[in-house]
Design an enzyme around this catalytic site. Sequence first.
Site, mmCIF file in Angstrom:
data_model
loop_
_atom_site.group_PDB
_atom_site.id
_atom_site.type_symbol
_atom_site.label_atom_id
_atom_site.label_comp_id
_atom_site.label_asym_id
_atom_site.label_seq_id
_atom_site.Cartn_x
_atom_site.Cartn_y
_atom_site.Cartn_z
ATOM 1 N N ASP A 65 0.877 -1.166 0.000
ATOM 2 C CA ASP A 65 0.000 0.000 0.000
ATOM 3 C C ASP A 65 0.916 1.217 0.000
ATOM 4 O O ASP A 65 1.497 1.558 1.038
ATOM 5 C CB ASP A 65 -0.889 -0.006 1.243
ATOM 6 N N PHE A 100 -4.961 9.677 -5.978
ATOM 7 C CA PHE A 100 -3.863 10.633 -5.863
ATOM 8 C C PHE A 100 -2.517 9.928 -5.942
ATOM 9 O O PHE A 100 -1.594 10.379 -6.637
ATOM 10 C CB PHE A 100 -3.978 11.411 -4.551
ATOM 11 N N GLU A 101 -2.379 8.813 -5.236
ATOM 12 C CA GLU A 101 -1.110 8.082 -5.218
ATOM 13 C C GLU A 101 -0.810 7.469 -6.577
ATOM 14 O O GLU A 101 0.347 7.485 -7.033
ATOM 15 C CB GLU A 101 -1.175 7.009 -4.130
ATOM 16 N N SER A 135 -9.823 4.092 -4.314
ATOM 17 C CA SER A 135 -10.862 5.130 -4.360
ATOM 18 C C SER A 135 -10.512 6.126 -5.451
ATOM 19 O O SER A 135 -9.337 6.352 -5.750
ATOM 20 C CB SER A 135 -10.985 5.846 -3.015
ATOM 21 N N ASP A 183 -5.166 -0.024 5.708
ATOM 22 C CA ASP A 183 -4.474 -1.213 6.196
ATOM 23 C C ASP A 183 -5.382 -2.434 6.120
ATOM 24 O O ASP A 183 -4.954 -3.519 5.697
ATOM 25 C CB ASP A 183 -4.023 -1.004 7.644
#
Length: 273
Positions: A65, A100-101, A135, A183
């Site tokens: 992640d 965003f990531e 998301s 998580d």
Amino acid sequence: YSHWKGQVLTADELHVLYEGIKLNNVHQYDYVLTGYTRDTSFLEMVVDIVQELKRANPNLVYVCDPVLGDHGSMYVPQNLYPVYKNKVVPVADIITPNQFEAELLTGKNISSQKDAVEVMDLLHAMGPDTVVITSSDLPPRLGDRFLVSLGSQRHVHPDGSRTTQRVRIEVPKVDAVFVGTGDLFAAMLLAWTHHYPNDLKTACEKTFSVMHHVIQRTISYAHELAGPGRRPSPPQLELRMIQRSRPRTTADRSGRKLWRSSNQVSSDKTLKH
């Protein structure tokens, strides 16, 4: 919470822990899962450990992640970004960025489903065979009270041919802020991809179903604690992952008991763009 205590685990401390595990010969792993960290040397040590574990077990699956930020801003030091992009993501097998990531790692904005597919392909090219954008800001087909998640999984067949499975899932939004949902999502995706390694659609559906039930149970419990007309506090919104009244179980063909839950998500196996 208003106050935080403790310290960030450093690369040296992680190395000492790992050396202790190796000395006891208990370092035979099938999966590695990593999430939030704020230290670049720690991330680099994770990469070294994962590579060593993969040399011992080429079938090891590394689930990452890549926690960098959300909604246009970073909440980790910016010097973690190149480490994730250039070192961590290339050794990962499954990654679970938010929009965003994913945009940050690829340098490409997502404003349509076509963009999302292209971003996932760029992430595939960096290394991971499975990408789930947990998301996004894409418009949901089911209405404003839903959130769009997208996934992509590459498959290599025995004859050497390649196919890619695309998944779009819409999940209900919840008007509350939780800590630890990322998580929990990554851990559940790891568990369900273990059971369905070549069926991302089913793995995602079951992962989101677990998330939905945990969040709904948490909300119900938090409102009970807060009382009528009061907004739940952060301690009251701690995810209720263990507590459950009258759990429903079923059995598989081997007689093992399994959790049974209704599916609370809407999904499409194939993305069209």
